[in-house]
Structures are given as C-alpha cells and as structure tokens.
Design a protein around this motif. Structure first.
Motif, mmCIF file in Angstrom:
data_model
loop_
_atom_site.group_PDB
_atom_site.id
_atom_site.type_symbol
_atom_site.label_atom_id
_atom_site.label_comp_id
_atom_site.label_asym_id
_atom_site.label_seq_id
_atom_site.Cartn_x
_atom_site.Cartn_y
_atom_site.Cartn_z
ATOM 1 N N PRO A 1 0.828 -1.209 0.000
ATOM 2 C CA PRO A 1 0.000 0.000 0.000
ATOM 3 C C PRO A 1 0.859 1.254 0.000
ATOM 4 C CG PRO A 1 -0.712 -1.517 1.737
ATOM 5 C CD PRO A 1 0.531 -2.089 1.137
ATOM 6 N N GLY A 2 0.482 2.204 -0.831
ATOM 7 C CA GLY A 2 1.159 3.492 -0.815
ATOM 8 C C GLY A 2 2.535 3.517 -1.453
ATOM 9 N N ALA A 3 2.880 2.442 -2.203
ATOM 10 C CA ALA A 3 4.208 2.391 -2.821
ATOM 11 C C ALA A 3 4.340 3.366 -3.987
ATOM 12 C CB ALA A 3 4.520 0.971 -3.278
ATOM 13 N N GLY A 4 3.214 3.916 -4.413
ATOM 14 C CA GLY A 4 3.237 4.841 -5.547
ATOM 15 C C GLY A 4 2.816 4.187 -6.856
ATOM 16 N N LYS A 5 2.092 3.086 -6.764
ATOM 17 C CA LYS A 5 1.680 2.333 -7.960
ATOM 18 C C LYS A 5 0.802 3.170 -8.879
ATOM 19 C CE LYS A 5 -0.199 -0.756 -5.271
ATOM 20 N NZ LYS A 5 0.206 -0.147 -3.975
ATOM 21 N N SER A 6 -0.213 3.818 -8.299
ATOM 22 C CA SER A 6 -1.145 4.587 -9.135
ATOM 23 C C SER A 6 -0.436 5.752 -9.819
ATOM 24 C CB SER A 6 -2.311 5.121 -8.298
ATOM 25 O OG SER A 6 -3.036 4.065 -7.728
ATOM 26 N N THR A 7 0.422 6.421 -9.076
ATOM 27 C CA THR A 7 1.175 7.537 -9.649
ATOM 28 C C THR A 7 2.017 7.047 -10.823
ATOM 29 O OG1 THR A 7 1.357 8.363 -7.381
ATOM 30 C CG2 THR A 7 2.682 9.464 -9.049
ATOM 31 N N LEU A 8 2.665 5.910 -10.598
ATOM 32 C CA LEU A 8 3.516 5.324 -11.631
ATOM 33 C C LEU A 8 2.679 4.934 -12.857
ATOM 34 C CD1 LEU A 8 6.536 4.815 -11.374
ATOM 35 C CD2 LEU A 8 6.047 2.528 -10.490
ATOM 36 N N PRO B 1 -9.120 -0.339 4.929
ATOM 37 C CA PRO B 1 -8.914 1.093 4.719
ATOM 38 C C PRO B 1 -7.460 1.498 4.955
ATOM 39 C CG PRO B 1 -9.933 0.679 6.861
ATOM 40 C CD PRO B 1 -9.728 -0.661 6.210
ATOM 41 N N HIS B 2 -6.922 2.204 4.018
ATOM 42 C CA HIS B 2 -5.693 2.933 4.304
ATOM 43 C C HIS B 2 -5.863 4.297 3.684
ATOM 44 C CE1 HIS B 2 -4.217 1.739 0.262
ATOM 45 N NE2 HIS B 2 -4.854 0.653 0.563
ATOM 46 N N THR B 3 -5.251 5.273 4.265
ATOM 47 C CA THR B 3 -5.716 6.637 4.054
ATOM 48 C C THR B 3 -4.969 7.405 2.969
ATOM 49 O OG1 THR B 3 -4.289 7.226 5.885
ATOM 50 C CG2 THR B 3 -6.614 6.954 6.391
ATOM 51 N N LEU C 1 -3.057 -3.752 -14.745
ATOM 52 C CA LEU C 1 -3.820 -4.168 -13.570
ATOM 53 C C LEU C 1 -3.055 -3.763 -12.311
ATOM 54 C CD1 LEU C 1 -6.179 -5.889 -12.391
ATOM 55 C CD2 LEU C 1 -4.719 -7.895 -12.690
ATOM 56 N N GLU C 2 -3.664 -2.875 -11.510
ATOM 57 C CA GLU C 2 -3.025 -2.472 -10.241
ATOM 58 C C GLU C 2 -3.602 -3.276 -9.089
ATOM 59 O OE1 GLU C 2 -3.206 1.715 -9.064
ATOM 60 O OE2 GLU C 2 -2.807 1.169 -6.979
ATOM 61 N N THR C 3 -2.735 -3.953 -8.347
ATOM 62 C CA THR C 3 -3.201 -4.684 -7.167
ATOM 63 C C THR C 3 -2.303 -4.356 -5.983
ATOM 64 O OG1 THR C 3 -1.821 -6.610 -7.679
ATOM 65 C CG2 THR C 3 -4.060 -6.632 -8.517
ATOM 66 N N ASN D 1 10.650 2.287 -6.164
ATOM 67 C CA ASN D 1 10.027 3.583 -6.397
ATOM 68 C C ASN D 1 10.363 4.528 -5.241
ATOM 69 O OD1 ASN D 1 8.407 5.296 -7.977
ATOM 70 N ND2 ASN D 1 6.601 4.859 -6.728
ATOM 71 N N LYS D 2 10.050 5.777 -5.410
ATOM 72 C CA LYS D 2 10.396 6.831 -4.446
ATOM 73 C C LYS D 2 11.912 6.851 -4.237
ATOM 74 C CE LYS D 2 5.923 6.425 -2.163
ATOM 75 N NZ LYS D 2 5.117 6.648 -0.961
ATOM 76 N N ALA D 3 12.609 6.681 -5.351
ATOM 77 C CA ALA D 3 14.065 6.624 -5.293
ATOM 78 C C ALA D 3 14.662 7.978 -4.936
ATOM 79 C CB ALA D 3 14.624 6.127 -6.625
ATOM 80 N N ASP D 4 13.802 8.980 -4.833
ATOM 81 C CA ASP D 4 14.260 10.282 -4.326
ATOM 82 C C ASP D 4 14.454 10.235 -2.806
ATOM 83 O OD1 ASP D 4 11.360 9.904 -4.745
ATOM 84 O OD2 ASP D 4 11.146 11.758 -3.581
ATOM 85 N N LEU D 5 13.947 9.170 -2.167
ATOM 86 C CA LEU D 5 14.097 9.041 -0.710
ATOM 87 C C LEU D 5 15.364 8.252 -0.380
ATOM 88 C CD1 LEU D 5 10.387 8.178 0.263
ATOM 89 C CD2 LEU D 5 11.497 10.428 0.191
ATOM 90 N N ALA E 1 11.551 7.600 -9.674
ATOM 91 C CA ALA E 1 10.867 8.642 -8.902
ATOM 92 C C ALA E 1 9.850 9.243 -9.857
ATOM 93 C CB ALA E 1 11.848 9.695 -8.417
ATOM 94 N N ALA E 2 8.680 9.521 -9.330
ATOM 95 C CA ALA E 2 7.561 9.909 -10.188
ATOM 96 C C ALA E 2 7.887 11.100 -11.080
ATOM 97 C CB ALA E 2 6.341 10.215 -9.325
ATOM 98 N N ASP E 3 8.710 12.021 -10.566
ATOM 99 C CA ASP E 3 8.938 13.232 -11.364
ATOM 100 C C ASP E 3 10.249 13.178 -12.154
ATOM 101 O OD1 ASP E 3 10.584 13.366 -9.231
ATOM 102 O OD2 ASP E 3 9.789 15.245 -8.383
#
Ligand SMILES: Nc1nc2c(ncn2[C@@H]2O[C@H](COP(=O)(O)OP(=O)(O)OP(=O)(O)O)[C@@H](O)[C@H]2O)c(=O)[nH]1
Ligand SMILES: [Mg+2]
Length: 305
Positions: A54-61, A86-88, A143-145, A191-195, A227-229
C-alpha cells in the motif's frame, strides 16, 4: 515490437458506453448469468500487472506509464483493485491520472474495482472483468493490485508481465519475501528513489534477481529505480515492460497460458458460488466438516438443474 505489432487495434473504435455497461452488469451479476454471457475471444490485450505494498506509488507510476504507452500507439485499459481494508494515503486512481492529463485520451479507459469477496486479495470477479476487456480493442491492460504475498500468486496467472513496486522502506519485506513472491516478478521497481535507502534495497533485490536468473536462465529481471517526477526513470520502466512483453510473447506457450487463466476463472466462479451457498445457509457449518461439505455439494448440484 510489442506495441507496434498491436497498434492496429488502437484504430478500432472503443465503445466506452457499451464497455461501461458491460462492466456494471458484471459487477451485479450472478455466477450463472456471468456464465451465460461469457464468450471466449481470441487474442486479447497484453496484460501488465503492477503490484506492491500500500502506498508504494503504484497509481502515480501507472499514470505516468499510461502516458508513455499511449504515446507509443497503444490503446490502454487500467483496472485498479482497491483493497477494502482502509488505508488513508493517496487519491483514487482516476483523480491521480486525471492530474497527469491522460484521462481525456480517448484510447484510455480506467476502472476501479472493490476487492470484494476474493480470498486472494483480488476482486472475486476480476477474471470476468479481464475476459470482458478482451472483447474490446485494447492493446494493453494494466492491472493495479495491492499486496505483498497472496495477491501476487493470483495475479501471476492473469498477466503477461508482472512488475513489483517496492520502496526504500520495504527492506524488511524484501527479507521476508525472498522465499516466494519476490521471485515471481519479471521487473522490479524501487520507487520513491528520491528518498534515502533506495540504492540499498535495489542491491538486495538484485541479489534475488541474479538467483532467479541462475534458476531459469532465460529472463533476467531488471531492477529499476524510479521517482515519479523523473521522466527518464519512467522511460526506463516503459522500455523494460515492452521488452518483457516481447520476450513473453516469443517464449510462452499460449495454450498453456490460456489454460492457466481458464483454471483461475473456473476456480473463482466456484469460490463465488460456494461463498453464496454458505451465506444462504449459515447453519451449514454447524456440523462436521464432512456433513457441511456434502451439503454444499448437494446445493451446488441443485443449482445446476
Ligand atoms: N517521495 C515520493 N513520493 C511519491 C512518489 N510516487 C508517489 N509518491 C507519493 O506516495 C503516495 C502514494 O501514492 P499512490 O500512487 O497513491 O500509491 P499506491 O501504491 O497507488 O497506493 P495504494 O493504491 O493506496 O496502495 C502519494 O502521496 C504520492 O504522492 C515518488 O516517486 N517519490
Ligand atoms: Mg493505488
């Protein structure tokens, strides 16, 4: 090339309203009705699974990736399975992609599914949804899961290319996953390789990828830091997916792939039916497992008359 070969499909008119209606029908239909309405179609789109915690950035990617794949000529459907737990964080996929300015593209179709019912973390009607999409002129289905674990096994059977998205904080998960799920992916993304910490986790994954190459010696799963950007990162992922789709198309046994997908489909239809029967007969399990089993089998037979 994977995309170019299928590009002609993008010329076919996508009847979005008919597709929307068909998918809504599926969401509300019984197993019997689903079976009645089912047609097996030849061909079908290439399927790309994007999975990860969850929250790994799949949708953004996926939003960024969809843009690239559309630009290379493909008509693309995105199906995102939203976990019911639920996750927020994060906006819903549609909003995220709209922000990227791709949602207006007539060759892109986006649908979210609730992860209802299924015991594998997918949606219990995902196979129906994918079979329906096969009847429409898409070149690719993404397919995003969510999930690290159970869902990967299921999604593996349904897609041609499986991308596992991890993030710098996933270190412990990588350790825990080594035995199983990690080895199932065709492409790894950190992902989030900027971190901070991205390089460390990438090298852990590379070690697993090398092991897998020794085992199968056909495809060496690339490990891509994104990284997304950073457009170059997205382009690298885009290329890796195209390469793997071409590899899969050349090396797989299509009859075997279809057989596995049909097996998944039949199992999920059966699971839905059994779940319905147990819901209608809540007292069915007030007896021994054998008696409960016999009762469910008897009800199954009655349904088929
Ligand atoms: N630092 C950083 N944050 C990112 C990156 N990509 C996405 N995010 C953020 O991570 C959060 C989750 O992004 P989503 O794309 O919704 O992640 P997801 O994996 O689809 O999430 P779920 O579908 O809810 O599991 C959002 O706040 C994004 O803005 C990235 O490359 N770097
Ligand atoms: Mg998402």
């Amino acid at each position: 090339m994977a995309v170019a070969a299928a590009a002609s499909k993008a010329d076919g008119q996508l009847d979005r309203r008919a597709l929307g209606r068909a998918l809504s029908r599926i969401a509300n239909t019984s197993v019997e009705e689903a079976l009645d309405g089912m047609r097996e179609t030849a061909g079908g789109a290439s399927r790309i699974g994007i999975t990860g915690p969850p929250g790994a950035g799949k949708s953004t990617l996926i939003g960024r990736l969809a843009r690239q794949r559309l630009d290379s000529g493909a008509a693309v459907a995105v199906v995102a399975i939203d976990p019911t737990s639920p996750h927020t964080h994060g906006a819903i996929l549609g909003d995220r992609i709209r922000m990227d300015g791709v949602a207006d593209d007539p060759r892109l179709f986006i649908r979210s599914l609730a992860s209802r019912g299924a015991n594998d973390g997918l949606a219990d009607n995902i196979a129906d949804v994918l079979a329906t999409l096969d009847g429409y002129p898409f070149d690719e289905v993404i397919l995003e899961t969510v999930g690290v674990g159970q869902a990967e096994y299921a999604v593996r059977a349904l897609v041609d290319t499986l991308v596992l998205v991890l993030i710098p904080e996933s270190g412990d998960q990588v350790q825990a996953m080594k035995a199983g799920t990690l080895e199932m992916a065709d492409i790894y993304v950190v992902n989030k390789a900027d971190l901070p910490g991205a390089e460390r986790i990438a090298s852990e994954i590379r070690a697993v990828a090398r092991l897998r190459r020794r085992l199968t010696s056909d495809w060496e799963p690339p490990v891509i830091m994104t990284a997304a950007d950073r457009p170059d990162d997205i382009a690298a992922l885009h290329d890796a997916i195209s390469r793997h789709l071409a590899f899969a198309r050349a090396s797989r046994n299509i009859d075997e792939v279809r057989r596995l997908r049909r097996e998944y489909h039949v199992k999920s239809l059966l699971m839905r039916t059994v779940t319905d029967i147990l819901a209608e007969n809540p007292r069915a399990v007030d007896c021994s497992p054998r008696e409960a089993f016999e009762l469910v089998v008897a009800r199954l037979r009655e349904r088929r008359r």
